[in-house]
Design an enzyme around this catalytic site. Structure first.
Site, PDB file in Angstrom:
ATOM      1  CG  HIS A  72      -2.105  -0.878   1.109  1.00 37.57           C
ATOM      2  ND1 HIS A  72      -3.126  -0.902   2.033  1.00 37.57           N
ATOM      3  CD2 HIS A  72      -2.455  -1.770   0.147  1.00 37.57           C
ATOM      4  CE1 HIS A  72      -4.048  -1.762   1.645  1.00 37.57           C
ATOM      5  NE2 HIS A  72      -3.660  -2.313   0.510  1.00 37.57           N
ATOM      6  CE1 TYR A 200      -4.998   3.451   9.171  1.00 33.42           C
ATOM      7  CE2 TYR A 200      -5.375   3.497  11.540  1.00 33.42           C
ATOM      8  CZ  TYR A 200      -4.698   2.997  10.442  1.00 33.42           C
ATOM      9  OH  TYR A 200      -3.716   2.044  10.619  1.00 33.42           O
ATOM     10  N   PRO A 293      -3.581  -0.241  19.260  1.00 30.38           N
ATOM     11  CG  PRO A 293      -5.438  -1.501  18.643  1.00 30.38           C
ATOM     12  CD  PRO A 293      -4.802  -0.849  19.813  1.00 30.38           C
ATOM     13  CE  LYS A 297       4.584   3.020  13.778  1.00 30.39           C
ATOM     14  NZ  LYS A 297       4.741   2.567  12.418  1.00 30.39           N
ATOM     15  CE1 TYR A 383       0.395   2.440   8.328  1.00 32.27           C
ATOM     16  CE2 TYR A 383      -0.954   3.657   9.882  1.00 32.27           C
ATOM     17  CZ  TYR A 383      -0.767   2.567   9.055  1.00 32.27           C
ATOM     18  OH  TYR A 383      -1.742   1.604   8.972  1.00 32.27           O
TER      19      TYR A 383
HETATM   20  P1  FAD Z   1       3.148 -12.292  21.513  1.00 29.07           P
HETATM   21  O1  FAD Z   1       2.704 -12.378  20.112  1.00 29.07           O
HETATM   22  O2  FAD Z   1       2.136 -12.052  22.568  1.00 29.07           O
HETATM   23  O3  FAD Z   1       3.903 -13.652  21.834  1.00 29.07           O
HETATM   24  C1  FAD Z   1       4.230 -14.038  23.146  1.00 29.07           C
HETATM   25  C2  FAD Z   1       4.277 -15.544  23.214  1.00 29.07           C
HETATM   26  O4  FAD Z   1       4.641 -15.916  24.545  1.00 29.07           O
HETATM   27  C3  FAD Z   1       2.924 -16.173  22.941  1.00 29.07           C
HETATM   28  O5  FAD Z   1       3.053 -17.195  21.987  1.00 29.07           O
HETATM   29  C4  FAD Z   1       2.479 -16.684  24.298  1.00 29.07           C
HETATM   30  O6  FAD Z   1       1.645 -17.838  24.201  1.00 29.07           O
HETATM   31  C5  FAD Z   1       3.817 -16.991  24.949  1.00 29.07           C
HETATM   32  N1  FAD Z   1       3.757 -17.008  26.409  1.00 29.07           N
HETATM   33  C6  FAD Z   1       3.025 -16.215  27.231  1.00 29.07           C
HETATM   34  N2  FAD Z   1       3.190 -16.587  28.511  1.00 29.07           N
HETATM   35  C7  FAD Z   1       4.044 -17.629  28.495  1.00 29.07           C
HETATM   36  C8  FAD Z   1       4.580 -18.456  29.511  1.00 29.07           C
HETATM   37  N3  FAD Z   1       4.243 -18.301  30.802  1.00 29.07           N
HETATM   38  N4  FAD Z   1       5.414 -19.463  29.163  1.00 29.07           N
HETATM   39  C9  FAD Z   1       5.755 -19.637  27.845  1.00 29.07           C
HETATM   40  N5  FAD Z   1       5.254 -18.903  26.848  1.00 29.07           N
HETATM   41  C10 FAD Z   1       4.418 -17.904  27.169  1.00 29.07           C
HETATM   42  N6  FAD Z   1      -0.712  -5.023  16.806  1.00 29.07           N
HETATM   43  C11 FAD Z   1      -0.879  -4.304  15.715  1.00 29.07           C
HETATM   44  O7  FAD Z   1       0.083  -3.673  15.272  1.00 29.07           O
HETATM   45  N7  FAD Z   1      -2.095  -4.281  15.078  1.00 29.07           N
HETATM   46  C12 FAD Z   1      -3.166  -5.018  15.526  1.00 29.07           C
HETATM   47  O8  FAD Z   1      -4.234  -4.999  14.943  1.00 29.07           O
HETATM   48  C13 FAD Z   1      -3.017  -5.770  16.674  1.00 29.07           C
HETATM   49  N8  FAD Z   1      -4.036  -6.510  17.172  1.00 29.07           N
HETATM   50  C14 FAD Z   1      -3.840  -7.228  18.308  1.00 29.07           C
HETATM   51  C15 FAD Z   1      -4.878  -7.966  18.864  1.00 29.07           C
HETATM   52  C16 FAD Z   1      -4.707  -8.672  20.045  1.00 29.07           C
HETATM   53  C17 FAD Z   1      -5.855  -9.458  20.640  1.00 29.07           C
HETATM   54  C18 FAD Z   1      -3.454  -8.632  20.705  1.00 29.07           C
HETATM   55  C19 FAD Z   1      -3.226  -9.357  22.011  1.00 29.07           C
HETATM   56  C20 FAD Z   1      -2.408  -7.903  20.146  1.00 29.07           C
HETATM   57  C21 FAD Z   1      -2.591  -7.199  18.964  1.00 29.07           C
HETATM   58  N9  FAD Z   1      -1.554  -6.472  18.389  1.00 29.07           N
HETATM   59  C22 FAD Z   1      -1.741  -5.759  17.294  1.00 29.07           C
HETATM   60  C23 FAD Z   1      -0.231  -6.444  18.968  1.00 29.07           C
HETATM   61  C24 FAD Z   1       0.688  -7.461  18.291  1.00 29.07           C
HETATM   62  O9  FAD Z   1      -0.030  -8.609  17.944  1.00 29.07           O
HETATM   63  C25 FAD Z   1       1.801  -7.748  19.265  1.00 29.07           C
HETATM   64  O10 FAD Z   1       2.489  -6.540  19.476  1.00 29.07           O
HETATM   65  C26 FAD Z   1       2.754  -8.848  18.802  1.00 29.07           C
HETATM   66  O11 FAD Z   1       2.103 -10.086  18.820  1.00 29.07           O
HETATM   67  C27 FAD Z   1       3.969  -8.874  19.708  1.00 29.07           C
HETATM   68  O12 FAD Z   1       4.710 -10.033  19.497  1.00 29.07           O
HETATM   69  P2  FAD Z   1       5.436 -10.737  20.706  1.00 29.07           P
HETATM   70  O13 FAD Z   1       6.114 -11.930  20.107  1.00 29.07           O
HETATM   71  O14 FAD Z   1       6.212  -9.761  21.474  1.00 29.07           O
HETATM   72  O15 FAD Z   1       4.276 -11.207  21.701  1.00 29.07           O
HETATM   73  C1  DHB Z   2      -4.775  -3.391  11.341  1.00 28.29           C
HETATM   74  C2  DHB Z   2      -4.718  -3.112  12.666  1.00 28.29           C
HETATM   75  C3  DHB Z   2      -4.321  -1.878  13.069  1.00 28.29           C
HETATM   76  O1  DHB Z   2      -4.243  -1.570  14.348  1.00 28.29           O
HETATM   77  C4  DHB Z   2      -3.986  -0.887  12.161  1.00 28.29           C
HETATM   78  O2  DHB Z   2      -3.624   0.340  12.593  1.00 28.29           O
HETATM   79  C5  DHB Z   2      -4.027  -1.184  10.843  1.00 28.29           C
HETATM   80  C6  DHB Z   2      -4.431  -2.443  10.434  1.00 28.29           C
HETATM   81  C7  DHB Z   2      -5.222  -4.730  10.894  1.00 28.29           C
HETATM   82  O3  DHB Z   2      -5.531  -5.566  11.751  1.00 28.29           O
HETATM   83  O4  DHB Z   2      -5.288  -4.963   9.693  1.00 28.29           O
END
Ligand code: FAD
Ligand code: DHB
Length: 391
Positions: A72, A200, A293, A297, A383
């Site tokens: 995009h 948005y 979200p 980021k 962004y």
């Molecule tokens: P995570 O993806 O949370 O991975 C952490 C891992 O650690 C998981 O697999 C978990 O199961 C594991 N874990 C937890 N506790 C333990 C334990 N005790 N022992 C062993 N393993 C453990 N970001 C965006 O930019 N846009 C979005 O639209 C967006 N939507 C989201 C929706 C939801 C519901 C959530 C929760 C987050 C969202 N995010 C979004 C944020 C984004 O998904 C996270 O920033 C990203 O997943 C971070 O990656 P991570 O690997 O640090 O953490």
């Molecule tokens: C999506 C989520 C976001 O928070 C955003 O700013 C843009 C896209 C998505 O889930 O596609």
């Protein structure tokens, strides 16, 4: 068991870290609480920044991204009756990619499996020990049997509910947190997106966003009050609200509805825990910070942390050179705070707070970003354009 880097969490941060370390000849073992299937099916982020795409490609993880991802040039910012396109490529020379976190996770799992990476799924009660000594270790149980993993360092990539962030003593850590007075209702729908790029939308009923996962799957969000029960929103009510907020008043545009396959309510908060290192424990991704979200980021920050952490751990372990590891927290936090501010700013500009004064300021701000190249460039740079290492 013994390894060089014990990684807790098989989300994007943990998996990418093991991948980058392996490329530099450093061994790791990943300990994950959930099943592989659960980790693969979590629906979360959808947008990759330019620098995340570059990093994934340079790490050999870009093949499916290049075929399935959708590039995009920018986004649409909208107030009732007015939709304005911000062209990031024109403004800052960088694009973004629609490529779901589920796809990033699939690529990582496939790459780590091909490399015989040891990942211990369904590990319960993970805990870190002796992190301020040269012999840190992780304990956990699998099928009720106690296990111990010794390592040179531990990477806490276990998200916001894992044990790593809590293992940093209260006397050492500082926490900054902001809870927002609204949440997102997110839906995934089997319908072609009604837009070529993300919308948005500021609206008096509340913020709405139109995103997508592919040419046939749409991802949409609505601002809802905190503690909203997803069951109180019928599919009909969801489409009606989306249609109103996204563009009932945009001439000649209509939102295509379709079958909703997933819906959930996401609370919104900003959270930063510093430092991101304590002794031999290094925090990365959501374990150290959470952003609302709105600026897309969260996933990108997790990728950026790991891009700083992997070379730091490699230098520490292979050359006994602590320079980059000693700088890790400071270096990563430069970008974390920039993204924390940007996410707060986008969130505050677009969500209805209930205060009519705020609403006037928001609309003024949106008019400014939509009409001033200088203001639009600031949004575009944050962004799409942040380099992986800033400061
Ligand atoms: P995570 O993806 O949370 O991975 C952490 C891992 O650690 C998981 O697999 C978990 O199961 C594991 N874990 C937890 N506790 C333990 C334990 N005790 N022992 C062993 N393993 C453990 N970001 C965006 O930019 N846009 C979005 O639209 C967006 N939507 C989201 C929706 C939801 C519901 C959530 C929760 C987050 C969202 N995010 C979004 C944020 C984004 O998904 C996270 O920033 C990203 O997943 C971070 O990656 P991570 O690997 O640090 O953490
Ligand atoms: C999506 C989520 C976001 O928070 C955003 O700013 C843009 C896209 C998505 O889930 O596609």
């Amino acid at each position: 068991m013994r390894t060089q880097v014990a990684i807790i969490g098989a989300g994007p941060a943990g998996m990418l870290l093991s991948h980058l370390l392996a490329a530099d000849g450093v061994d790791s073992v990943i300990v994950e609480a959930r099943t592989e299937q659960y980790v693969l099916s979590r629906i979360r982020a959808g947008i990759l920044e330019h620098s995340s795409v570059e990093l994934l490609r340079s790490a050999g993880l870009g093949d499916r991204l290049s075929h399935k991802g959708i590039e995009h040039r920018g986004i649409y910012l909208q107030t009732p009756g007015e939709r304005h396109h911000l062209d990031f490529v024109d403004l800052v020379g960088r694009s973004v990619w629609v490529y779901g976190q589920t796809e990033v996770q699939k690529d990582l799992v496939a790459a780590r499996r091909a490399a015989d990476q040891q990942i211990i799924y369904q590990a319960a009660d993970a805990a870190v020990h002796d992190i301020t000594t040269d012999r840190p270790y992780v304990t956990f149980t699998v099928d009720g049997k106690a296990q111990r993993l010794d390592a040179e360092v531990i990477a806490g990539c276990d998200g916001s509910f894992g044990p790593s962030r809590a293992a940093v003593p209260q006397t050492v850590k500082q926490v900054w947190e902001k809870i927002y007075p609204y949440s997102w209702l997110g839906v995934l729908a089997d319908v072609a997106p009604s837009t070529d790029e993300l919308i948005y939308a500021w609206h008096p009923d509340g913020f709405a966003m139109h995103s997508m996962r592919s040419q046939t799957v749409s991802r949409l969000y609505l601002q809802v009050p905190n503690d909203t029960d997803v069951k109180s929103w019928s599919h009909e009510r969801i489409w009606e609200a989306l249609s109103t907020r996204l563009g009932a008043s945009i001439d000649g545009w209509s939102l295509q509805a379709g079958p909703i396959t997933e819906s959930s309510v996401l609370p919104m908060r900003s959270y930063v825990q510093t430092p991101m290192r304590h002794g031999k424990l290094f925090l990365a991704g959501d374990a150290a910070h959470i952003v609302p979200p709105t600026g897309a980021k969260g996933l990108n920050l997790a990728i950026a942390d790991v891009s700083v952490l992997a070379p730091a751990l490699t230098a520490l372990i292979k050359k006994n050179d602590p320079t980059l590891a000693d700088d890790y927290s400071h270096t990563a936090l430069q970008r974390v705070w920039r993204c924390t501010h940007f996410s707060w700013w986008m969130t505050s500009m677009l969500h209805i707070s209930g205060d009519p004064f705020d609403a006037q300021l928001q609309q003024s701000q949106l008019r400014w970003v939509s009409s001033s190249r200088a203001a639009a460039t600031g949004l575009a740079e944050n962004y799409a354009g942040l380099p992986l290492h800033i400061g």
